[in-house]
Scaffold this motif. Structure first.
Motif, PDB file in Angstrom:
ATOM      1  N   GLY A   1     -13.455  -9.822 -23.802  1.00 12.24           N
ATOM      2  CA  GLY A   1     -14.616  -9.111 -23.253  1.00 12.24           C
ATOM      3  C   GLY A   1     -15.264  -9.901 -22.126  1.00 12.24           C
ATOM      4  O   GLY A   1     -15.642  -9.334 -21.096  1.00 12.24           O
ATOM      5  N   LEU A   2     -15.373 -11.213 -22.313  1.00 12.84           N
ATOM      6  CA  LEU A   2     -15.961 -12.080 -21.289  1.00 12.84           C
ATOM      7  C   LEU A   2     -15.118 -12.058 -20.013  1.00 12.84           C
ATOM      8  O   LEU A   2     -15.661 -12.004 -18.899  1.00 12.84           O
ATOM      9  CB  LEU A   2     -16.051 -13.511 -21.829  1.00 12.84           C
ATOM     10  CG  LEU A   2     -16.995 -14.481 -21.120  1.00 12.84           C
ATOM     11  CD1 LEU A   2     -18.434 -13.995 -21.216  1.00 12.84           C
ATOM     12  CD2 LEU A   2     -16.875 -15.867 -21.738  1.00 12.84           C
ATOM     13  N   ALA A   3     -13.789 -12.081 -20.182  1.00 13.64           N
ATOM     14  CA  ALA A   3     -12.893 -12.038 -19.023  1.00 13.64           C
ATOM     15  C   ALA A   3     -13.026 -10.722 -18.273  1.00 13.64           C
ATOM     16  O   ALA A   3     -13.010 -10.687 -17.033  1.00 13.64           O
ATOM     17  CB  ALA A   3     -11.452 -12.247 -19.482  1.00 13.64           C
ATOM     18  N   LEU A   4     -13.164  -9.615 -19.020  1.00 11.80           N
ATOM     19  CA  LEU A   4     -13.329  -8.300 -18.380  1.00 11.80           C
ATOM     20  C   LEU A   4     -14.632  -8.231 -17.599  1.00 11.80           C
ATOM     21  O   LEU A   4     -14.681  -7.686 -16.493  1.00 11.80           O
ATOM     22  CB  LEU A   4     -13.274  -7.193 -19.440  1.00 11.80           C
ATOM     23  CG  LEU A   4     -11.901  -6.899 -20.040  1.00 11.80           C
ATOM     24  CD1 LEU A   4     -12.030  -5.910 -21.200  1.00 11.80           C
ATOM     25  CD2 LEU A   4     -10.968  -6.326 -18.977  1.00 11.80           C
ATOM     26  N   VAL A   5     -15.706  -8.761 -18.192  1.00 11.67           N
ATOM     27  CA  VAL A   5     -17.011  -8.763 -17.506  1.00 11.67           C
ATOM     28  C   VAL A   5     -16.934  -9.578 -16.220  1.00 11.67           C
ATOM     29  O   VAL A   5     -17.423  -9.149 -15.162  1.00 11.67           O
ATOM     30  CB  VAL A   5     -18.116  -9.318 -18.442  1.00 11.67           C
ATOM     31  CG1 VAL A   5     -19.407  -9.564 -17.656  1.00 11.67           C
ATOM     32  CG2 VAL A   5     -18.371  -8.363 -19.593  1.00 11.67           C
ATOM     33  N   LYS A   6     -16.308 -10.765 -16.282  1.00 14.73           N
ATOM     34  CA  LYS A   6     -16.175 -11.603 -15.095  1.00 14.73           C
ATOM     35  C   LYS A   6     -15.335 -10.919 -14.026  1.00 14.73           C
ATOM     36  O   LYS A   6     -15.647 -10.988 -12.826  1.00 14.73           O
ATOM     37  CB  LYS A   6     -15.551 -12.948 -15.477  1.00 14.73           C
ATOM     38  CG  LYS A   6     -16.476 -13.861 -16.256  1.00 14.73           C
ATOM     39  CD  LYS A   6     -15.793 -15.184 -16.576  1.00 14.73           C
ATOM     40  CE  LYS A   6     -16.732 -16.126 -17.334  1.00 14.73           C
ATOM     41  NZ  LYS A   6     -16.067 -17.410 -17.689  1.00 14.73           N
ATOM     42  N   SER A   7     -14.246 -10.254 -14.464  1.00 14.98           N
ATOM     43  CA  SER A   7     -13.384  -9.538 -13.525  1.00 14.98           C
ATOM     44  C   SER A   7     -14.145  -8.399 -12.848  1.00 14.98           C
ATOM     45  O   SER A   7     -14.034  -8.185 -11.636  1.00 14.98           O
ATOM     46  CB  SER A   7     -12.160  -8.988 -14.256  1.00 14.98           C
ATOM     47  OG  SER A   7     -11.358  -8.225 -13.397  1.00 14.98           O
ATOM     48  N   PHE A   8     -14.951  -7.681 -13.639  1.00 11.13           N
ATOM     49  CA  PHE A   8     -15.741  -6.573 -13.092  1.00 11.13           C
ATOM     50  C   PHE A   8     -16.752  -7.097 -12.072  1.00 11.13           C
ATOM     51  O   PHE A   8     -16.919  -6.518 -10.992  1.00 11.13           O
ATOM     52  CB  PHE A   8     -16.469  -5.850 -14.236  1.00 11.13           C
ATOM     53  CG  PHE A   8     -17.410  -4.776 -13.768  1.00 11.13           C
ATOM     54  CD1 PHE A   8     -16.922  -3.548 -13.339  1.00 11.13           C
ATOM     55  CD2 PHE A   8     -18.779  -4.998 -13.742  1.00 11.13           C
ATOM     56  CE1 PHE A   8     -17.786  -2.556 -12.903  1.00 11.13           C
ATOM     57  CE2 PHE A   8     -19.651  -4.025 -13.304  1.00 11.13           C
ATOM     58  CZ  PHE A   8     -19.161  -2.782 -12.879  1.00 11.13           C
ATOM     59  N   LYS A   9     -17.439  -8.205 -12.404  1.00 13.69           N
ATOM     60  CA  LYS A   9     -18.431  -8.786 -11.489  1.00 13.69           C
ATOM     61  C   LYS A   9     -17.774  -9.274 -10.202  1.00 13.69           C
ATOM     62  O   LYS A   9     -18.322  -9.115  -9.107  1.00 13.69           O
ATOM     63  CB  LYS A   9     -19.160  -9.942 -12.173  1.00 13.69           C
ATOM     64  CG  LYS A   9     -20.148  -9.508 -13.251  1.00 13.69           C
ATOM     65  CD  LYS A   9     -20.864 -10.715 -13.855  1.00 13.69           C
ATOM     66  CE  LYS A   9     -21.908 -10.272 -14.877  1.00 13.69           C
ATOM     67  NZ  LYS A   9     -22.599 -11.437 -15.499  1.00 13.69           N
ATOM     68  N   ARG A  10     -16.569  -9.858 -10.343  1.00 13.90           N
ATOM     69  CA  ARG A  10     -15.855 -10.357  -9.168  1.00 13.90           C
ATOM     70  C   ARG A  10     -15.462  -9.212  -8.242  1.00 13.90           C
ATOM     71  O   ARG A  10     -15.626  -9.298  -7.019  1.00 13.90           O
ATOM     72  CB  ARG A  10     -14.625 -11.140  -9.616  1.00 13.90           C
ATOM     73  CG  ARG A  10     -13.902 -11.837  -8.485  1.00 13.90           C
ATOM     74  CD  ARG A  10     -12.910 -12.885  -9.001  1.00 13.90           C
ATOM     75  NE  ARG A  10     -11.962 -12.314  -9.963  1.00 13.90           N
ATOM     76  CZ  ARG A  10     -11.962 -12.620 -11.251  1.00 13.90           C
ATOM     77  NH1 ARG A  10     -12.866 -13.463 -11.745  1.00 13.90           N
ATOM     78  NH2 ARG A  10     -11.069 -12.091 -12.065  1.00 13.90           N
TER      79      ARG A  10
ATOM     80  N   THR B   1     -18.556  -7.866  -6.502  1.00 14.69           N
ATOM     81  CA  THR B   1     -18.970  -8.755  -5.411  1.00 14.69           C
ATOM     82  C   THR B   1     -18.088  -8.565  -4.191  1.00 14.69           C
ATOM     83  O   THR B   1     -18.568  -8.543  -3.047  1.00 14.69           O
ATOM     84  CB  THR B   1     -18.916 -10.227  -5.876  1.00 14.69           C
ATOM     85  OG1 THR B   1     -19.733 -10.388  -7.034  1.00 14.69           O
ATOM     86  CG2 THR B   1     -19.386 -11.155  -4.778  1.00 14.69           C
ATOM     87  N   MET B   2     -16.759  -8.421  -4.421  1.00 11.65           N
ATOM     88  CA  MET B   2     -15.824  -8.224  -3.316  1.00 11.65           C
ATOM     89  C   MET B   2     -16.094  -6.904  -2.604  1.00 11.65           C
ATOM     90  O   MET B   2     -16.044  -6.828  -1.368  1.00 11.65           O
ATOM     91  CB  MET B   2     -14.386  -8.259  -3.829  1.00 11.65           C
ATOM     92  CG  MET B   2     -13.928  -9.637  -4.299  1.00 11.65           C
ATOM     93  SD  MET B   2     -12.299  -9.623  -5.074  1.00 11.65           S
ATOM     94  CE  MET B   2     -11.282  -9.078  -3.715  1.00 11.65           C
ATOM     95  N   CYS B   3     -16.396  -5.843  -3.385  1.00 14.16           N
ATOM     96  CA  CYS B   3     -16.706  -4.538  -2.792  1.00 14.16           C
ATOM     97  C   CYS B   3     -17.979  -4.599  -1.962  1.00 14.16           C
ATOM     98  O   CYS B   3     -18.044  -4.045  -0.845  1.00 14.16           O
ATOM     99  CB  CYS B   3     -16.854  -3.481  -3.890  1.00 14.16           C
ATOM    100  SG  CYS B   3     -15.318  -3.026  -4.696  1.00 14.16           S
ATOM    101  N   GLU B   4     -18.993  -5.288  -2.477  1.00 11.14           N
ATOM    102  CA  GLU B   4     -20.254  -5.410  -1.741  1.00 11.14           C
ATOM    103  C   GLU B   4     -20.071  -6.209  -0.461  1.00 11.14           C
ATOM    104  O   GLU B   4     -20.649  -5.890   0.578  1.00 11.14           O
ATOM    105  CB  GLU B   4     -21.308  -6.088  -2.635  1.00 11.14           C
ATOM    106  CG  GLU B   4     -21.785  -5.204  -3.787  1.00 11.14           C
ATOM    107  CD  GLU B   4     -22.704  -5.945  -4.730  1.00 11.14           C
ATOM    108  OE1 GLU B   4     -22.822  -7.188  -4.608  1.00 11.14           O
ATOM    109  OE2 GLU B   4     -23.309  -5.288  -5.626  1.00 11.14           O
TER     110      GLU B   4
END
Length: 308
Positions: free
Chosen positions: A288-297, A300-303
């Protein structure tokens, strides 16, 4: 354990990797193993195991696992590279010891393969006195320990999890990040034609024909194995835990309420189920932590791309 502390033992033990030592050791172990498995009745009754026997078994297995790691460190010394510390970690749901051998990447694939096998080699050496003593005493404790260490060889050398067998396979194929390369292949194969043109060509497609065929087989098997493990094995355990754990706990509480010591087999079952369930929860938390970090990354890239 620090590199300095480990070096006190790895430096003198590096002599065990001379060919004049390796072959006699392997011949002796093979002889003792044949005598053990041909002359021993494989009747195991876990429910009859006493607490002292279980504690002795765990102690011997942990010591053999530490000796396994010392083998990797000693092999590093033999080939003239420094090793790091020996530590303990949780890999997926497996409690493991590990040795920091990051410096082996300066060595040839052949030497790295020897270092990868070195842990099992040292456990074979560890087996020698156990086998000799067992052949004269028929100790139940040693019988359990010898069988468990032999099964541990199979588990350690399987190429699916990132244990010794995985790194052996990686060096034999000459493919760094073997797991990532297998995922890279499947991502490429199942992508749309338009997306494929934008993607980097998978490493697999640049390999020679024989290695390519072997790697395709490995990739298919390892992905099927992980599907089986995560889709069937872990859910099956969780279902069994839900069905049986409350009843085991009730047995313990009832025994204590009547002033009796709970049955050791029940206590062992409760402890093992709790341990495995805790490790499963740890795995789910990390995923779950890895998925959250991947989503945030990705966010950030999209922004960042929108700002550009």
């Amino acid at each position: 354990m620090s590199e300095r502390a480990i070096s006190r033992y790895s430096e003198p033990l590096k002599r065990l990797f001379h060919l004049g030592v390796i072959f006699p050791v392997l011949l002796l172990v093979a002889t003792l193993e044949v005598l053990f498995f041909t002359g021993t009745t494989m009747d195991f009754f876990i429910d009859d195991m006493t607490a002292p026997m279980l504690m002795g078994l765990v102690g011997l297995f942990l010591f053999s696992s530490m000796f396994h790691e010392l083998g990797h460190a000693a092999a590093c010394k033999f080939f003239g590279v420094d090793h790091g510390s020996i530590g303990f970690a949780i890999y997926l749901i497996f409690p493991v010891f590990y040795t920091d051998i990051s410096n082996v990447w300066t060595l040839s694939r052949k030497k790295r393969t020897v270092i990868n096998f070195a842990g099992v080699y040292f456990q074979l050496i560890f087996l020698i006195p156990l086998l000799v003593i067992y052949l004269f005493t028929d100790s139940e404790l040693l019988k359990y320990c010898i069988v468990i260490i032999n099964f541990n060889f199979i588990f350690t050398l399987n190429p699916f999890f990132k244990f010794d067998g995985y790194w052996v396979m990686s060096d034999l194929l000459g493919v760094p990040n073997l797991r990532g390369r297998s995922r890279e292949l499947f991502a490429y194969l199942f992508s749309s034609p338009g997306k494929k043109r934008q993607m980097k060509k998978p490493f697999l497609l640049t390999m020679r024909r024989a290695e390519k065929i072997f790697f395709v087989i490995y990739s298919v098997i390892v992905n099927l194995f992980f599907i089986y493990y995560f889709v069937y094995v872990i859910p099956h355990f969780i279902g069994s835990f839900i069905d049986t754990f409350p009843g085991k706990v009730r047995e313990v509480i009832l025994s204590l309420s009547f002033g009796k010591m709970p049955d050791f087999g029940t206590l062992r079952a409760v402890f093992v189920q709790l341990l495995f369930m805790g490790l499963c929860a740890y795995l789910v938390f990390n995923l779950g932590l890895a998925l959250v970090k991947s989503f945030k990354r990705k966010k950030t890239m999209c922004e960042s791309s929108q700002d550009d």
